[in-house]
Write an enzyme that holds these catalytic residues in place. Structure first.
Site, PDB file in Angstrom:
ATOM      1  N   GLY A   1       0.831  -1.196   0.000  1.00  0.00           N
ATOM      2  CA  GLY A   1       0.000   0.000   0.000  1.00  0.00           C
ATOM      3  C   GLY A   1       0.865   1.245   0.000  1.00  0.00           C
TER       4      GLY A   1
ATOM      5  N   CYS B   1       5.260  -6.222   1.631  1.00  0.00           N
ATOM      6  CA  CYS B   1       5.628  -4.803   1.680  1.00  0.00           C
ATOM      7  C   CYS B   1       4.908  -4.113   2.842  1.00  0.00           C
ATOM      8  CB  CYS B   1       5.338  -4.130   0.339  1.00  0.00           C
ATOM      9  SG  CYS B   1       6.192  -2.559   0.101  1.00  0.00           S
ATOM     10  N   TYR B   2       3.949  -3.234   2.574  1.00  0.00           N
ATOM     11  CA  TYR B   2       3.199  -2.584   3.649  1.00  0.00           C
ATOM     12  C   TYR B   2       2.561  -3.633   4.560  1.00  0.00           C
ATOM     13  CZ  TYR B   2      -0.448   0.214   5.959  1.00  0.00           C
ATOM     14  OH  TYR B   2      -1.262   0.820   6.889  1.00  0.00           O
TER      15      TYR B   2
ATOM     16  N   HIS C   1       7.906  -7.184  -3.679  1.00  0.00           N
ATOM     17  CA  HIS C   1       6.681  -7.614  -4.368  1.00  0.00           C
ATOM     18  C   HIS C   1       6.963  -8.865  -5.199  1.00  0.00           C
ATOM     19  CE1 HIS C   1       4.069  -4.160  -3.432  1.00  0.00           C
ATOM     20  NE2 HIS C   1       5.197  -3.463  -3.439  1.00  0.00           N
TER      21      HIS C   1
ATOM     22  N   GLU D   1       4.804 -10.638  -6.696  1.00  0.00           N
ATOM     23  CA  GLU D   1       3.771 -10.801  -7.725  1.00  0.00           C
ATOM     24  C   GLU D   1       4.111 -10.147  -9.048  1.00  0.00           C
ATOM     25  OE1 GLU D   1       2.474  -7.128  -5.314  1.00  0.00           O
ATOM     26  OE2 GLU D   1       3.606  -8.974  -5.014  1.00  0.00           O
TER      27      GLU D   1
ATOM     28  N   SER E   1     -24.271  -6.942 -25.239  1.00  0.00           N
ATOM     29  CA  SER E   1     -23.577  -5.831 -25.887  1.00  0.00           C
ATOM     30  C   SER E   1     -22.878  -6.263 -27.169  1.00  0.00           C
ATOM     31  CB  SER E   1     -22.523  -5.253 -24.929  1.00  0.00           C
ATOM     32  OG  SER E   1     -21.476  -6.184 -24.728  1.00  0.00           O
ATOM     33  N   GLY E   2     -22.721  -7.569 -27.341  1.00  0.00           N
ATOM     34  CA  GLY E   2     -21.955  -8.057 -28.469  1.00  0.00           C
ATOM     35  C   GLY E   2     -20.525  -8.367 -28.101  1.00  0.00           C
ATOM     36  N   GLY E   3     -20.156  -8.078 -26.844  1.00  0.00           N
ATOM     37  CA  GLY E   3     -18.815  -8.367 -26.372  1.00  0.00           C
ATOM     38  C   GLY E   3     -18.710  -9.752 -25.767  1.00  0.00           C
ATOM     39  N   VAL E   4     -17.499 -10.112 -25.386  1.00  0.00           N
ATOM     40  CA  VAL E   4     -17.243 -11.438 -24.836  1.00  0.00           C
ATOM     41  C   VAL E   4     -17.997 -11.654 -23.522  1.00  0.00           C
ATOM     42  CG1 VAL E   4     -15.451 -12.963 -23.900  1.00  0.00           C
ATOM     43  CG2 VAL E   4     -14.974 -11.561 -25.910  1.00  0.00           C
ATOM     44  N   ASP E   5     -17.946 -10.657 -22.642  1.00  0.00           N
ATOM     45  CA  ASP E   5     -18.483 -10.829 -21.285  1.00  0.00           C
ATOM     46  C   ASP E   5     -19.987 -11.098 -21.285  1.00  0.00           C
ATOM     47  OD1 ASP E   5     -15.876 -10.076 -20.734  1.00  0.00           O
ATOM     48  OD2 ASP E   5     -16.425  -7.988 -20.379  1.00  0.00           O
ATOM     49  N   SER E   6     -20.736 -10.225 -21.935  1.00  0.00           N
ATOM     50  CA  SER E   6     -22.192 -10.393 -21.918  1.00  0.00           C
ATOM     51  C   SER E   6     -22.607 -11.641 -22.691  1.00  0.00           C
ATOM     52  CB  SER E   6     -22.886  -9.154 -22.498  1.00  0.00           C
ATOM     53  OG  SER E   6     -22.560  -8.969 -23.862  1.00  0.00           O
ATOM     54  N   THR E   7     -21.866 -11.995 -23.735  1.00  0.00           N
ATOM     55  CA  THR E   7     -22.194 -13.179 -24.522  1.00  0.00           C
ATOM     56  C   THR E   7     -21.991 -14.449 -23.709  1.00  0.00           C
ATOM     57  OG1 THR E   7     -21.575 -12.059 -26.572  1.00  0.00           O
ATOM     58  CG2 THR E   7     -21.672 -14.458 -26.634  1.00  0.00           C
TER      59      THR E   7
ATOM     60  N   LYS F   1     -10.866 -11.343 -17.375  1.00  0.00           N
ATOM     61  CA  LYS F   1     -11.227 -11.531 -18.774  1.00  0.00           C
ATOM     62  C   LYS F   1     -10.728 -12.862 -19.334  1.00  0.00           C
ATOM     63  CE  LYS F   1     -12.640  -8.697 -21.403  1.00  0.00           C
ATOM     64  NZ  LYS F   1     -13.979  -8.346 -21.927  1.00  0.00           N
TER      65      LYS F   1
END
Length: 551
Positions: free
Chosen positions: A69, A100-101, A188, A190, A243-249, A397
């Site tokens: 942080g 770290c923090y 870090h 990661e 929407s035609g995008g990957v997520d909503s489909t 995603k």
């Protein structure tokens, strides 16, 4: 960052036995810890570091990671885990790793001392493992390069702790208390700048904590279908915003698997779509996905509400509100048709949407801020009549694409670049209704994307698009002076959209040679074919410090 409750976790995916909780204290890298743990096949969930202990009730994590942080543990109002958290972790038998923090917070809370560092360490740094029998490092080499980012340093350890690594400058780099299951890394692990960091995380999770890599997309799918079936009654109907995008489909396909024809999909033309987007998307829905979709043209309504609005947050709020108006009207129409009003609305909200839209609950935004309101998160009105179903809200995603593959969504659809819910409203800087901005942007964007596809680069790029700038500059076209628009091109590479690098197009396009560079050719096509554009600029900013979209 929004927190999640026990009820929202996919229990069949191992949440009850192999869950890793990430407590967020505001680091820009926190989401990367979440991603890295998931890449190792372990379910991880990010929650606010300052969330009340009651929000963790019912959870028994095998490991808890305290993130980094921007604060000093000495600063007034510096974030800290809730009272009783360490007892909660001990009761769950969880191993606690401070990063770290997070390490400094753990040390200070347990009675050690943290002071401003005499040798502040930022960037690449060599560390040396000083304890050959370290639980954290196992058989890893004695020296490794890591990414440091701290001004304070631990100067005195709490009772029972051991220093197991130091930086080449002598600062404490890693600590552990095996009996009480407390561990700390000052750097870090990661980030990619810590080359052996992933191996350290792997060793910590599997060898130290004894966690099993049992989190799979098939488990997520099975649990989500089970959850939807239990949530939606046998006679209830559901609307899905496509929407035609990957997520909503993928979300629509998943819900359709769960409840069948009681799902009613609606595709809204809000006047902010890309070139021929409506025709292309509707054709795909009908021919490839076989989803029942109704197309509603609400473009006039949306553009009327957006007229004169320049503030990007206001645009997003207006668009979110108008979407819900359309869905409510569609629900009323369905009620007249089927005799029952739909109660639920499906949306393809992803984990990054939640992360970027929600400050930590109850924190007073002391260590995290809303970056932007996503139309399907922060942009929703509080008086919305429909109840939300968000089957993808814990996924990134790339995980959604894996889920879509299991659901047999066509690969061509899964590989589509992300497109923002507010559409071109966030790619026209300023008033989207001013002049012919939308039409110019559509043409420029189409040329850019088609050129990327023709060159065989589309799948190498996470996202590419054009931006319309409220700027006009002098140029020369056809031997005449022009005073025309400036457009920007942006292309990025990324794993999940949370961090990104700009794409330099340094690899050779398959249909271009070195005598005709790709970008030079694209700019020439834009200026020659789009009336009103005489200058094209390239966005070479990474995320952070920028976001992917300009607004």
């Amino acid at each position: 960052m929004g927190s999640a409750s026990a009820a929202s976790l996919p229990t069949s995916a191992g949440a009850g036995e192999n869950l890793v909780l990430i407590l967020d204290f505001g680091s820009q890298y926190t989401h990367l810890i979440t991603r890295r743990v998931r890449q190792l096949g372990v379910l991880s969930l990010c929650v606010s570091g300052t969330a009340p202990l009651s929000s963790l009730a019912g959870l028994r994590p095998r490991a808890v990671v305290l993130s980094g942080g921007p604060h000093s543990v000495h600063a007034e109002g510096a974030p800290s885990f809730p009272e009783g958290f360490l007892d909660f972790a001990a009761g769950a038998g969880a191993h606690v790793l401070g990063v770290c923090y997070g390490m400094q917070l753990l040390v200070q809370t347990l009675g050690g001392a943290v002071e401003p560092g005499v040798r502040q360490e930022y960037g690449d740094m060599e560390v040396e493992v000083t304890a050959p029998s370290s639980a954290l490092y196992g058989e890893q080499g004695k020296r490794q390069s890591v990414w440091m980012s701290h001004g304070d340093e631990v100067v005195r350890l709490p009772e029972g702790f051991e220093v197991v690594a130091r930086s080449v400058q002598g600062a404490i780099a890693a600590i552990e208390h095996r009996e009480k299951r407390f561990y700390g890394l000052q750097y870090h692990p990661e980030v990619t700048h810590s080359p052996q960091g992933m191996e350290t995380l792997r060793h910590f999770l599997f060898d130290v904590c004894g966690i099993k890599a049992d989190w799979k997309m098939q488990d997520v799918l099975d649990e989500e279908i089970k959850t939807i079936k239990s949530m939606v009654g046998p006679d209830e109907h559901v609307i899905c915003a496509l929407s035609g995008g990957v997520d909503s489909t993928v979300a629509a396909t998943l819900v359709h698997n769960a409840i069948g024809d009681r799902l009613h999909c609606v595709f809204v033309d809000n006047g902010l779509l890309r070139y021929k987007e409506k025709e292309r998307v509707m054709s795909t829905f009908n021919s490839d996905l076989h989803l029942p979709v109704t197309c509603i043209d609400a473009s006039e309504k949306f553009l009327t509400e957006l007229k004169g609005v320049k503030d990007p947050e206001m645009k997003r709020k207006i668009i979110g509100r108008e979407f819900i108006v359309v869905f409510d009207e569609f629900a009323h129409m369905l009620e007249q048709k089927i005799g029952k009003r739909p109660e639920y609305l499906v949306q393809g909200t992803l984990y990054p949407d939640v992360i970027e839209s929600c400050p930590p609950p109850g924190s007073g935004r002391t260590h995290s801020h809303t970056i932007k309101s996503h139309h399907n998160v922060g942009g929703l009105p509080k008086d919305m009549k429909l109840k939300l179903i968000e089957p993808l809200k814990l996924l990134f995603k790339d995980e959604v694409r894996k889920l879509g593959s299991i659901l047999n969504v066509p690969e061509s659809f899964l590989k589509r670049h992300p497109f923002p819910g507010p559409g071109l409203a966030v790619r026209v800087i300023g008033d989207v209704t001013a002049g012919n901005a939308l039409e110019v942007l559509r043409q420029v964007d189409e040329i850019f994307i088609q050129a990327i596809k023709d060159a065989g680069l589309y799948d190498e790029i996470w996202q590419a698009f054009a931006v319309f700038l409220p700027v006009q500059t002098v140029g020369v076209q056809g031997d005449q002076r022009t005073h025309s628009h400036v457009v920007a091109l942006r292309a990025i590479t990324s794993e999940d959209g949370m961090t990104a690098n700009w794409c330099p197009f340094s690899f050779k396009p398959v249909r271009y040679d070195f005598e005709r560079p790709f970008l030079v050719d694209v700019v020439k096509k834009i200026c020659n074919n789009v009336r009103g554009v005489n200058r094209v600029v390239l966005d070479v900013t990474s995320k952070p410090p920028a976001t992917v979209e300009w607004e």
